[in-house]
Scaffold this motif. Sequence first.
Motif, PDB file in Angstrom:
ATOM      1  N   ALA A 106      70.547  42.301 105.504  1.00  0.00           N
ATOM      2  CA  ALA A 106      70.710  41.679 106.821  1.00  0.00           C
ATOM      3  C   ALA A 106      70.107  42.557 107.915  1.00  0.00           C
ATOM      4  CB  ALA A 106      72.191  41.422 107.106  1.00  0.00           C
ATOM      5  N   ASN A 107      70.309  43.859 107.799  1.00  0.00           N
ATOM      6  CA  ASN A 107      69.707  44.770 108.774  1.00  0.00           C
ATOM      7  C   ASN A 107      68.187  44.723 108.703  1.00  0.00           C
ATOM      8  OD1 ASN A 107      72.093  45.749 109.897  1.00  0.00           O
ATOM      9  ND2 ASN A 107      72.287  47.361 108.366  1.00  0.00           N
TER      10      ASN A 107
ATOM     11  N   THR B 122      76.439  49.688 111.486  1.00  0.00           N
ATOM     12  CA  THR B 122      76.762  48.266 111.399  1.00  0.00           C
ATOM     13  C   THR B 122      77.569  47.998 110.145  1.00  0.00           C
ATOM     14  OG1 THR B 122      74.875  47.527 110.066  1.00  0.00           O
ATOM     15  CG2 THR B 122      74.510  47.694 112.444  1.00  0.00           C
TER      16      THR B 122
ATOM     17  N   CYS C 108      73.042  50.534 108.109  1.00  0.00           N
ATOM     18  CA  CYS C 108      74.101  50.075 107.208  1.00  0.00           C
ATOM     19  C   CYS C 108      75.126  51.182 106.956  1.00  0.00           C
ATOM     20  CB  CYS C 108      73.470  49.635 105.884  1.00  0.00           C
ATOM     21  SG  CYS C 108      74.615  48.919 104.712  1.00  0.00           S
TER      22      CYS C 108
ATOM     23  N   GLU D 145      76.870  45.276 108.546  1.00  0.00           N
ATOM     24  CA  GLU D 145      75.957  44.358 107.862  1.00  0.00           C
ATOM     25  C   GLU D 145      75.404  45.002 106.587  1.00  0.00           C
ATOM     26  OE1 GLU D 145      75.350  41.243 108.805  1.00  0.00           O
ATOM     27  OE2 GLU D 145      76.527  41.423 110.632  1.00  0.00           O
ATOM     28  N   THR D 146      74.859  44.172 105.713  1.00  0.00           N
ATOM     29  CA  THR D 146      74.216  44.673 104.505  1.00  0.00           C
ATOM     30  C   THR D 146      72.838  45.227 104.842  1.00  0.00           C
ATOM     31  OG1 THR D 146      73.141  42.567 104.011  1.00  0.00           O
ATOM     32  CG2 THR D 146      75.371  42.905 103.118  1.00  0.00           C
TER      33      THR D 146
END
Length: 107
Positions: free
Chosen positions: A77-78, A71, A67, A73-74
């Motif tokens: 989500a990761n 990425t 994160c 993404e949160t």
Amino acid sequence: MPLELSRPPQADNDEKSVEMARVWIAQHGVHCTLKIGMYAGNRNVDERRAWGIILADLARHVSNGLCKEFTSETKEANLAAVVDAFYNELGFPTSSMEGEFISKDLS
């Protein structure tokens, strides 16, 4: 020369610190050394549960690191993607697992 990671400062500052796992990508595969038996003889600690906690902590650290650096993404989500890949790999391994257990003095 292999690329080794540095130890966390907390490990250097704690005389009772213990390395539990080393994981390498080498010769087209994953290779590891594990300190199995750390809790042998301790009836208050189930080693299976202890390793589950270690693996969960590692997954959270990976998701946080992804994160922050790699990425958009949160963390959640990761982490979900890592857990999904973990369960997929357990059910349908991408390669065979080989190795041996070498018993050594754990002191």
